[in-house]
Design a protein around this motif. Structure first.
Motif, PDB file in Angstrom:
ATOM      1  N   ARG A   1      -3.678  -5.321   3.664  1.00 47.57           N
ATOM      2  CA  ARG A   1      -3.287  -4.596   2.222  1.00 47.57           C
ATOM      3  C   ARG A   1      -1.443  -5.089   2.003  1.00 47.57           C
ATOM      4  O   ARG A   1      -1.020  -5.316   0.862  1.00 47.57           O
ATOM      5  N   TYR A   2      -0.930  -5.060   2.831  1.00 48.40           N
ATOM      6  CA  TYR A   2       0.548  -5.106   2.661  1.00 48.40           C
ATOM      7  C   TYR A   2       0.937  -6.285   2.901  1.00 48.40           C
ATOM      8  O   TYR A   2       1.977  -6.641   2.234  1.00 48.40           O
ATOM      9  N   ILE A   3       0.685  -6.463   4.321  1.00 47.79           N
ATOM     10  CA  ILE A   3       1.437  -8.471   4.408  1.00 47.79           C
ATOM     11  C   ILE A   3       0.133  -9.202   3.336  1.00 47.79           C
ATOM     12  O   ILE A   3       1.061 -10.588   2.673  1.00 47.79           O
ATOM     13  N   GLY A   4      -1.187  -8.904   3.496  1.00 42.05           N
ATOM     14  CA  GLY A   4      -1.563 -10.024   2.703  1.00 42.05           C
ATOM     15  C   GLY A   4      -1.511  -9.503   1.135  1.00 42.05           C
ATOM     16  O   GLY A   4      -1.845  -8.837   0.623  1.00 42.05           O
ATOM     17  N   GLN A   5      -1.828 -11.350   0.308  1.00 39.52           N
ATOM     18  CA  GLN A   5      -1.536 -10.439  -0.913  1.00 39.52           C
ATOM     19  C   GLN A   5      -1.783 -11.892  -1.503  1.00 39.52           C
ATOM     20  O   GLN A   5      -2.496 -12.885  -0.480  1.00 39.52           O
ATOM     21  N   GLY A   6      -2.495 -11.360  -3.659  1.00 39.55           N
ATOM     22  CA  GLY A   6      -3.037 -13.198  -3.748  1.00 39.55           C
ATOM     23  C   GLY A   6      -1.726 -14.182  -3.457  1.00 39.55           C
ATOM     24  O   GLY A   6      -0.652 -14.377  -4.068  1.00 39.55           O
ATOM     25  N   LEU A   7      -1.834 -15.451  -3.482  1.00 42.16           N
ATOM     26  CA  LEU A   7      -1.162 -16.341  -3.922  1.00 42.16           C
ATOM     27  C   LEU A   7      -0.582 -16.391  -5.368  1.00 42.16           C
ATOM     28  O   LEU A   7       1.014 -17.139  -5.262  1.00 42.16           O
ATOM     29  N   HIS A   8      -1.468 -15.929  -6.207  1.00 41.53           N
ATOM     30  CA  HIS A   8      -0.013 -15.845  -7.614  1.00 41.53           C
ATOM     31  C   HIS A   8       0.029 -14.489  -7.737  1.00 41.53           C
ATOM     32  O   HIS A   8       0.501 -14.227  -9.199  1.00 41.53           O
ATOM     33  N   GLU A   9       0.144 -13.961  -6.774  1.00 35.99           N
ATOM     34  CA  GLU A   9       0.612 -12.027  -6.634  1.00 35.99           C
ATOM     35  C   GLU A   9       1.813 -11.830  -6.848  1.00 35.99           C
ATOM     36  O   GLU A   9       2.583 -11.618  -5.702  1.00 35.99           O
ATOM     37  N   ASP A  10       2.198 -11.395  -8.177  1.00 33.42           N
ATOM     38  CA  ASP A  10       3.877 -10.970  -8.138  1.00 33.42           C
ATOM     39  C   ASP A  10       4.156  -9.328  -8.143  1.00 33.42           C
ATOM     40  O   ASP A  10       3.910  -8.347  -8.873  1.00 33.42           O
ATOM     41  N   ARG A  11       4.320  -8.970  -6.647  1.00 39.63           N
ATOM     42  CA  ARG A  11       4.053  -7.499  -6.699  1.00 39.63           C
ATOM     43  C   ARG A  11       5.284  -7.497  -7.225  1.00 39.63           C
ATOM     44  O   ARG A  11       6.339  -7.608  -6.851  1.00 39.63           O
ATOM     45  N   SER A  12       6.054  -6.202  -7.938  1.00 38.71           N
ATOM     46  CA  SER A  12       7.393  -5.422  -7.667  1.00 38.71           C
ATOM     47  C   SER A  12       8.242  -4.428  -6.683  1.00 38.71           C
ATOM     48  O   SER A  12       6.836  -4.444  -5.965  1.00 38.71           O
ATOM     49  N   ILE A  13       8.967  -3.993  -6.490  1.00 40.97           N
ATOM     50  CA  ILE A  13       9.468  -3.612  -5.355  1.00 40.97           C
ATOM     51  C   ILE A  13       8.461  -1.931  -5.413  1.00 40.97           C
ATOM     52  O   ILE A  13       8.759  -1.288  -4.279  1.00 40.97           O
ATOM     53  N   GLU A  14       8.692  -1.257  -6.518  1.00 39.22           N
ATOM     54  CA  GLU A  14       7.880  -0.167  -6.650  1.00 39.22           C
ATOM     55  C   GLU A  14       6.376  -0.363  -6.501  1.00 39.22           C
ATOM     56  O   GLU A  14       6.070   0.059  -5.320  1.00 39.22           O
ATOM     57  N   GLN A  15       5.982  -1.324  -6.347  1.00 42.65           N
ATOM     58  CA  GLN A  15       4.228  -1.861  -6.203  1.00 42.65           C
ATOM     59  C   GLN A  15       4.430  -2.347  -4.189  1.00 42.65           C
ATOM     60  O   GLN A  15       3.617  -1.645  -4.014  1.00 42.65           O
ATOM     61  N   THR A  16       5.181  -2.718  -3.631  1.00 44.17           N
ATOM     62  CA  THR A  16       5.670  -2.622  -2.475  1.00 44.17           C
ATOM     63  C   THR A  16       5.426  -1.571  -1.974  1.00 44.17           C
ATOM     64  O   THR A  16       4.747  -1.463  -0.890  1.00 44.17           O
TER      65      THR A  16
END
Length: 465
Positions: free
Chosen positions: A411-426
């Protein structure tokens, strides 16, 4: 009128020896006129009295020494720069590669740059959001930093580079952000992937691409990163832009350097690389940074593929000495299907503490960073113990940490190739994962942050220590 010499004595690989020359200087640009009418370029590698050793950019294949002429142009290799470079694709020598018109330069700059006085440098301190949790949350990139990515053959460093290029931004700033992308010795498929990705996502509008293909002359690779950095310095320090420079693959660059060194019959250093490899790499990496009195900055993300995944190989080893940390890609995580396969435990950003916290990311960032590292490391130890002694040997708490490690990777390391997480989401994902552990184990997080950010089921009383 430039003097022409017809005194070519010898050609060996990418090198040419010319005799009887006058007033020739090191690094001077050279033009070779072949008897067929073809023109090739080179630069002076060594000037010894009346002899000049020339490095040929296009190689010596098909060259007839009889009737060929050499001109010394009295200047170094330069790049014509202007704002029209944004959105354009060039080859490794700065010539347009996208069927567009030639750039009308505002000025011409020496690709070797101007050495900065260390006292003029400003300390990197502003957070750059890449949208990738393993970088933003745990190995934070700071504006003006040089943070290399250590990869291996077959690992998705190209995909990661393209994702960072299209997602990177400086938070809380209305200043312009640009990406300069320099590719050395990549295949046609890789080049096609980068170009299509930049075009489809619109990232090319704020990008300048320099692409040297694997079938282009190896000598061109030595100029490519310097071309990219010259464009970056113009955009950053003359046009006040925040510039992210991505260089891939520095291993191909070092191989080209070794090829020239061998042709010059120099005494080899470690694994055949020239003894000046450290100095040469430093002339590239040290062109990142911020300058006092200038609004712009250059942040570098060099990518290098470690031969045989060996971190002690000269290229990653010397790179680690010069740069401020490293992001390491893991073959084990890649086999598990986790993207991006960033191994966060051996990865390091030495400047991360300067770019996080209140007013930059969020007040709880430093505490959650430390707690996630510690919990993941303990979970990995528990899993290794289970492999040796069996799962029955684990305590209930060990099993909780082992489950945390698995969930952290997914969930934390893994994410989608086009997933742009904000720092708040992280940061919120980090707290959701920490909620899997007993509150008494959250020893690296301040109590007020636990009260404020730790998720609780609705109606559940606040647990006490």
């Amino acid at each position: 009128m430039l003097k022409e010499y017809m005194t070519i004595r010898e050609v060996a690989g990418p090198l040419m020896l010319v005799e009887g020359v006058e007033n020739v200087k090191f690094d001077e640009l050279v033009e070779i006129l072949l008897s067929t009418g073809e023109r090739r370029r080179g630069r002076v590698l060594e000037a010894d009295g009346t002899n000049a050793l020339i490095q040929l950019f296009e190689g010596s294949a098909g060259m007839n020494l009889q009737g060929s002429k050499v001109r010394f142009l009295g200047r170094t290799l330069e790049l014509g720069v202007s704002l029209d470079m944004l959105g354009r694709i060039f080859d490794g020598m700065g010539r347009p590669k996208d069927d567009g018109p030639r750039i009308i330069p505002e000025k011409r700059l020496d690709i070797n740059g101007i050495p900065l006085n260390p006292c003029a440098r400003d300390y990197p301190s502003e957070f750059i959001q890449t949208g990738i949790s393993a970088i933003d949350g745990l190995n934070t990139l700071v504006r003006g930093q040089k943070l290399p990515i250590f990869s291996g053959a077959g690992l998705p460093h190209a995909e990661l580079a393209a994702q960072i290029a299209r997602q990177a931004k400086v938070l809380g700033s209305d200043e312009q952000f640009a990406v300069v992308f320099g590719a050395m010795g990549i295949t046609f498929d890789e080049a096609d992937y980068f170009i299509n990705d930049f075009r489809q996502t619109g990232a090319i509008e704020r990008a300048v691409l320099f692409i040297n293909l694997a079938n282009d002359p190896a000598i061109e690779r030595i100029a490519t990163p310097r071309m990219a950095l010259t464009a970056a310095e113009y955009l950053a320090f003359e046009k006040d832009m925040h510039v992210l420079v991505i260089l891939t693959d520095m291993t191909n660059y070092a191989e080209a350097l070794r090829e020239v060194s061998a042709a010059r019959k120099e005494v080899p250093g470690r694994r055949g690389y020239p003894g000046y490899l450290y100095t040469d790499l430093a002339t590239i990496y040290e062109r990142a940074g911020r300058v006092r009195g200038k609004k712009g900055s250059i942040t570098q993300l060099p990518i290098l593929s470690m031969p045989e995944d060996d971190k002690t190989h000269p290229i990653p080893d010397l790179t680690g000495y010069i740069t401020e940390g490293q992001i390491i890609l893991s073959r084990e995580l890649h086999r598990k299907g986790i993207y991006p396969p960033i191994d966060v435990l051996p990865s390091l950003s030495r400047l991360k503490d300067k770019g996080i916290g209140h007013g930059k990311t969020r007040e709880d960032h430093a505490d959650t960073l430390n707690q996630l590292y510690a919990a993941y490391a303990r979970g990995k130890e528990a899993k290794e113990l289970a492999v040796i002694l069996g799962e029955a040997a684990l305590t209930p708490l060990d099993k909780q940490f082992a489950a945390f490690a698995d969930e952290f990777e997914l969930r934390y390391i893994g994410q989608g190739l086009h997933e742009d997480r904000s720092i708040e989401q992280t940061l919120n994902i980090g707290w959701e994962l920490l909620a899997m552990l007993p509150r008494a184990e959250l020893k690296r997080v301040r109590e007020e942050y636990i009260e404020k950010y730790l998720p609780r089921e609705e109606g559940q009383p606040v647990p006490t220590r």
